[in-house]
Motif scaffolding. Structure first.
Motif, mmCIF file in Angstrom:
data_model
loop_
_atom_site.group_PDB
_atom_site.id
_atom_site.type_symbol
_atom_site.label_atom_id
_atom_site.label_comp_id
_atom_site.label_asym_id
_atom_site.label_seq_id
_atom_site.Cartn_x
_atom_site.Cartn_y
_atom_site.Cartn_z
ATOM 1 N N SER A 1 0.825 -1.213 0.000
ATOM 2 C CA SER A 1 0.000 0.000 0.000
ATOM 3 C C SER A 1 0.858 1.262 0.000
ATOM 4 C CB SER A 1 -0.925 0.001 1.223
ATOM 5 O OG SER A 1 -1.746 -1.134 1.241
ATOM 6 N N LEU A 2 1.919 1.276 0.820
ATOM 7 C CA LEU A 2 2.772 2.461 0.901
ATOM 8 C C LEU A 2 3.519 2.712 -0.399
ATOM 9 C CD1 LEU A 2 4.247 2.053 4.502
ATOM 10 C CD2 LEU A 2 2.476 3.652 3.751
ATOM 11 N N ALA A 3 4.047 1.649 -1.012
ATOM 12 C CA ALA A 3 4.778 1.811 -2.264
ATOM 13 C C ALA A 3 3.852 2.268 -3.386
ATOM 14 C CB ALA A 3 5.472 0.508 -2.652
ATOM 15 N N PHE A 4 2.631 1.747 -3.412
ATOM 16 C CA PHE A 4 1.662 2.146 -4.432
ATOM 17 C C PHE A 4 1.343 3.637 -4.310
ATOM 18 C CE2 PHE A 4 -2.607 2.579 -6.244
ATOM 19 C CZ PHE A 4 -2.492 1.862 -7.421
ATOM 20 N N THR A 5 1.109 4.089 -3.083
ATOM 21 C CA THR A 5 0.775 5.498 -2.860
ATOM 22 C C THR A 5 1.960 6.417 -3.123
ATOM 23 O OG1 THR A 5 -0.853 4.865 -1.189
ATOM 24 C CG2 THR A 5 -0.099 7.146 -1.169
ATOM 25 N N ALA A 6 3.133 6.058 -2.598
ATOM 26 C CA ALA A 6 4.309 6.916 -2.746
ATOM 27 C C ALA A 6 4.761 7.005 -4.192
ATOM 28 C CB ALA A 6 5.447 6.391 -1.873
ATOM 29 N N SER A 7 4.739 5.894 -4.911
ATOM 30 C CA SER A 7 5.147 5.936 -6.313
ATOM 31 C C SER A 7 4.171 6.756 -7.140
ATOM 32 C CB SER A 7 5.250 4.512 -6.877
ATOM 33 O OG SER A 7 3.987 3.849 -6.840
ATOM 34 N N GLY A 8 2.876 6.655 -6.818
ATOM 35 C CA GLY A 8 1.889 7.475 -7.503
ATOM 36 C C GLY A 8 2.095 8.955 -7.248
ATOM 37 N N SER A 9 2.510 9.300 -6.019
ATOM 38 C CA SER A 9 2.780 10.690 -5.692
ATOM 39 C C SER A 9 3.963 11.224 -6.494
ATOM 40 C CB SER A 9 3.061 10.817 -4.186
ATOM 41 O OG SER A 9 3.376 12.153 -3.851
ATOM 42 N N LEU A 10 5.039 10.453 -6.559
ATOM 43 C CA LEU A 10 6.212 10.871 -7.325
ATOM 44 C C LEU A 10 5.855 11.082 -8.787
ATOM 45 C CD1 LEU A 10 8.833 8.448 -5.749
ATOM 46 C CD2 LEU A 10 8.978 10.950 -5.702
ATOM 47 N N PHE A 11 5.119 10.148 -9.361
ATOM 48 C CA PHE A 11 4.771 10.229 -10.775
ATOM 49 C C PHE A 11 3.791 11.369 -11.055
ATOM 50 C CE2 PHE A 11 2.160 9.127 -14.441
ATOM 51 C CZ PHE A 11 3.106 8.780 -15.397
ATOM 52 N N ALA A 12 2.701 11.427 -10.280
ATOM 53 C CA ALA A 12 1.639 12.394 -10.548
ATOM 54 C C ALA A 12 2.125 13.840 -10.389
ATOM 55 C CB ALA A 12 0.448 12.128 -9.621
ATOM 56 N N TRP A 13 2.788 14.124 -9.258
ATOM 57 C CA TRP A 13 3.242 15.491 -9.036
ATOM 58 C C TRP A 13 4.392 15.858 -9.964
ATOM 59 C CZ3 TRP A 13 0.506 19.064 -6.839
ATOM 60 C CH2 TRP A 13 -0.489 18.687 -5.921
ATOM 61 N N GLY A 14 5.204 14.867 -10.352
ATOM 62 C CA GLY A 14 6.245 15.143 -11.344
ATOM 63 C C GLY A 14 5.643 15.521 -12.681
ATOM 64 N N CYS A 15 4.600 14.798 -13.101
ATOM 65 C CA CYS A 15 3.922 15.109 -14.371
ATOM 66 C C CYS A 15 3.236 16.467 -14.321
ATOM 67 C CB CYS A 15 2.902 14.017 -14.685
ATOM 68 S SG CYS A 15 3.617 12.456 -15.214
ATOM 69 N N TRP A 16 2.768 16.878 -13.158
ATOM 70 C CA TRP A 16 2.107 18.181 -13.033
ATOM 71 C C TRP A 16 3.124 19.320 -13.025
ATOM 72 C CZ3 TRP A 16 -2.504 20.384 -13.456
ATOM 73 C CH2 TRP A 16 -2.707 21.640 -12.871
ATOM 74 N N LYS A 17 4.222 19.125 -12.313
ATOM 75 C CA LYS A 17 5.186 20.214 -12.126
ATOM 76 C C LYS A 17 6.166 20.372 -13.285
ATOM 77 C CE LYS A 17 5.132 20.090 -7.069
ATOM 78 N NZ LYS A 17 5.935 19.861 -5.844
ATOM 79 N N LEU A 18 6.445 19.293 -14.009
ATOM 80 C CA LEU A 18 7.417 19.390 -15.096
ATOM 81 C C LEU A 18 6.976 20.378 -16.178
ATOM 82 C CD1 LEU A 18 10.063 18.482 -16.357
ATOM 83 C CD2 LEU A 18 8.841 16.537 -17.373
ATOM 84 N N PRO A 19 5.737 20.302 -16.697
ATOM 85 C CA PRO A 19 5.310 21.316 -17.682
ATOM 86 C C PRO A 19 5.313 22.724 -17.096
ATOM 87 C CG PRO A 19 3.822 19.432 -17.701
ATOM 88 C CD PRO A 19 4.702 19.272 -16.501
ATOM 89 N N MET A 20 4.963 22.854 -15.815
ATOM 90 C CA MET A 20 4.988 24.172 -15.181
ATOM 91 C C MET A 20 6.410 24.730 -15.153
ATOM 92 S SD MET A 20 1.793 24.770 -14.138
ATOM 93 C CE MET A 20 1.795 25.833 -12.705
ATOM 94 N N ALA A 21 7.378 23.865 -14.883
ATOM 95 C CA ALA A 21 8.767 24.310 -14.828
ATOM 96 C C ALA A 21 9.291 24.699 -16.204
ATOM 97 C CB ALA A 21 9.639 23.200 -14.233
ATOM 98 N N ILE A 22 8.780 24.057 -17.242
ATOM 99 C CA ILE A 22 9.247 24.347 -18.604
ATOM 100 C C ILE A 22 8.524 25.548 -19.203
ATOM 101 C CG2 ILE A 22 9.395 23.431 -20.950
ATOM 102 C CD1 ILE A 22 9.706 20.648 -19.726
ATOM 103 N N ILE A 23 7.195 25.556 -19.078
ATOM 104 C CA ILE A 23 6.390 26.627 -19.703
ATOM 105 C C ILE A 23 6.409 27.897 -18.874
ATOM 106 C CG2 ILE A 23 4.090 27.224 -20.533
ATOM 107 C CD1 ILE A 23 3.580 24.229 -20.913
ATOM 108 N N ARG A 24 6.422 27.758 -17.559
ATOM 109 C CA ARG A 24 6.369 28.911 -16.648
ATOM 110 C C ARG A 24 5.194 29.829 -16.973
ATOM 111 N NH1 ARG A 24 11.026 29.342 -12.775
ATOM 112 N NH2 ARG A 24 12.083 27.391 -13.244
ATOM 113 N N PRO A 25 3.957 29.367 -16.790
ATOM 114 C CA PRO A 25 2.797 30.208 -17.119
ATOM 115 C C PRO A 25 2.736 31.443 -16.239
ATOM 116 C CG PRO A 25 2.127 28.295 -15.860
ATOM 117 C CD PRO A 25 3.574 28.094 -16.199
ATOM 118 N N ALA A 26 1.876 32.363 -16.636
ATOM 119 C CA ALA A 26 1.759 33.639 -15.920
ATOM 120 C C ALA A 26 1.436 33.393 -14.451
ATOM 121 C CB ALA A 26 0.665 34.490 -16.556
ATOM 122 N N GLY A 27 2.170 34.089 -13.593
ATOM 123 C CA GLY A 27 1.930 33.986 -12.166
ATOM 124 C C GLY A 27 2.684 32.865 -11.481
#
Length: 335
Positions: A254-280
């Motif tokens: 259960s812990l590995a499933f949750t933690a790995s999902g956190s690493l993947f999901a938040w990485g996928c969300w933040k990577l485009p933000m870091a590259i595109i740098r939208p307004a604000g």
């Protein structure tokens, strides 16, 4: 529908007690309801933006696109939560269901400690821990969905693939390999980096944020991400080495499933933000550091999931072999 035969010859519904099935249904419906409120707010924001009343620091198009993405994500979240409660959810193909549940759980479940601690600190500092109106609905949506998934998701997985969660780590001999250990090493490195930021470290931080000392909210988020990364690294290591031997399988699973999902999901969300740098959007770390850490987070999150699924399939194969030797042709529900 009945599940596998127990050790004493009795059958349990889908390998789990009926009381837990009821708990899972209540949690799943609660998660769907909470996320529906968040979805409603986001739809209203899109309509307001299209009418030209969006925020001044972001253009109408950017505002609508950003909220449309979150509408799609929240709609998927509602669907997943309902799938965890309904009989048709057990008949869905395993791969897409596991993926969306993994990503949704990774986004929200690890946020539970942060949301609770943040609310307590806000109250202690004299702030309003329960904002009114849209802010309350958004906060309630996140908290309710996170809490609901934290209960309903492991119960569903235990129902559908019961054998993968049964027994202890010592039931299978250890077969350490380089692949999961490399993922663990990278995960631990990321976790230590984020924890260093949480306690005031400045490695990779831009001079502007370094001089400001960092925002408390950012530090809480970094601390939460760092702790979950270390938890995930330990869980995969435990699977790979089958230690501690007496530990129930469901704990690292259960812990590995949750933690790995956190690493993947938040990485996928933040990577485009870091590259595109939208307004604000203002990142606290250098662009190169942000791109590297989020890319690694995505890769090791996927690698950790592969290790978890491999361990689950290993366990299922053992059960199938035992069942054939004992003349048992029944079994667990298949994906």
């Amino acid at each position: 529908m009945r599940g596998p035969v127990g050790a004493a010859g009795e059958q349990t519904e889908w390998g789990i007690g009926r009381r837990w099935i009821v708990v899972g249904k209540v949690a799943g419906y609660s998660a769907a309801l909470a996320m529906s409120l968040y979805l409603l707010v986001k739809v209203i924001w899109i309509v307001v933006g299209l009418l030209g009343n969006g925020p001044d620091d972001m253009g109408t198009a950017a505002w609508v696109v950003l909220n449309a993405v979150t509408v799609g994500m929240s709609a998927i979240g509602v669907t997943v939560a309902l799938a965890l409660t309904q009989n048709w959810g057990r008949r869905l193909p395993a791969r897409p269901l596991i993926f969306f549940a993994w990503v949704g759980g990774g986004f929200l479940v690890p946020m539970l400690p942060y949301l609770v601690i943040s609310g307590i600190l806000t109250a202690l500092r004299g702030g309003d821990p329960a904002p009114a109106g849209e802010g309350f609905l958004i906060g309630f949506g996140f908290l309710g969905m996170a809490a609901g998934l934290a209960v309903a998701l492991p119960i569903y997985l235990r129902q559908r693939w019961p054998v993968a969660f049964q027994g202890r780590l010592e039931d299978r001999p250890g077969r350490p390999s380089w692949f999961p250990l490399l993922a663990v090493a990278v995960t631990v490195a990321l976790g230590l980096l984020w924890l260093s930021w949480a306690v005031g470290g400045t490695l990779g931080i831009t001079p502007a944020h370094r001089a400001g000392g960092g925002d408390l909210n950012d530090r809480l988020l970094d601390g939460s991400a760092g702790l979950w990364a270390l938890v995930g690294g330990w869980s995969v290591w435990a699977f790979d080495h089958h230690r501690p031997a007496r530990l129930p399988r469901w704990v690292p699973m259960s812990l590995a499933f949750t933690a790995s999902g956190s690493l993947f999901a938040w990485g996928c969300w933040k990577l485009p933000m870091a590259i595109i740098r939208p307004a604000g959007y203002v990142a606290v770390d250098y662009p190169a550091v942000a791109v590297v850490q989020h890319t690694l987070s995505i890769v090791v999150g996927a690698a950790m999931l592969a290790t978890v699924l491999s361990a689950a399939l290993d366990r299922r194969q053992v059960a199938d072999d035992d069942g054939r030797r004992q003349g048992w042709t029944g079994g667990e529900p298949r994906g």
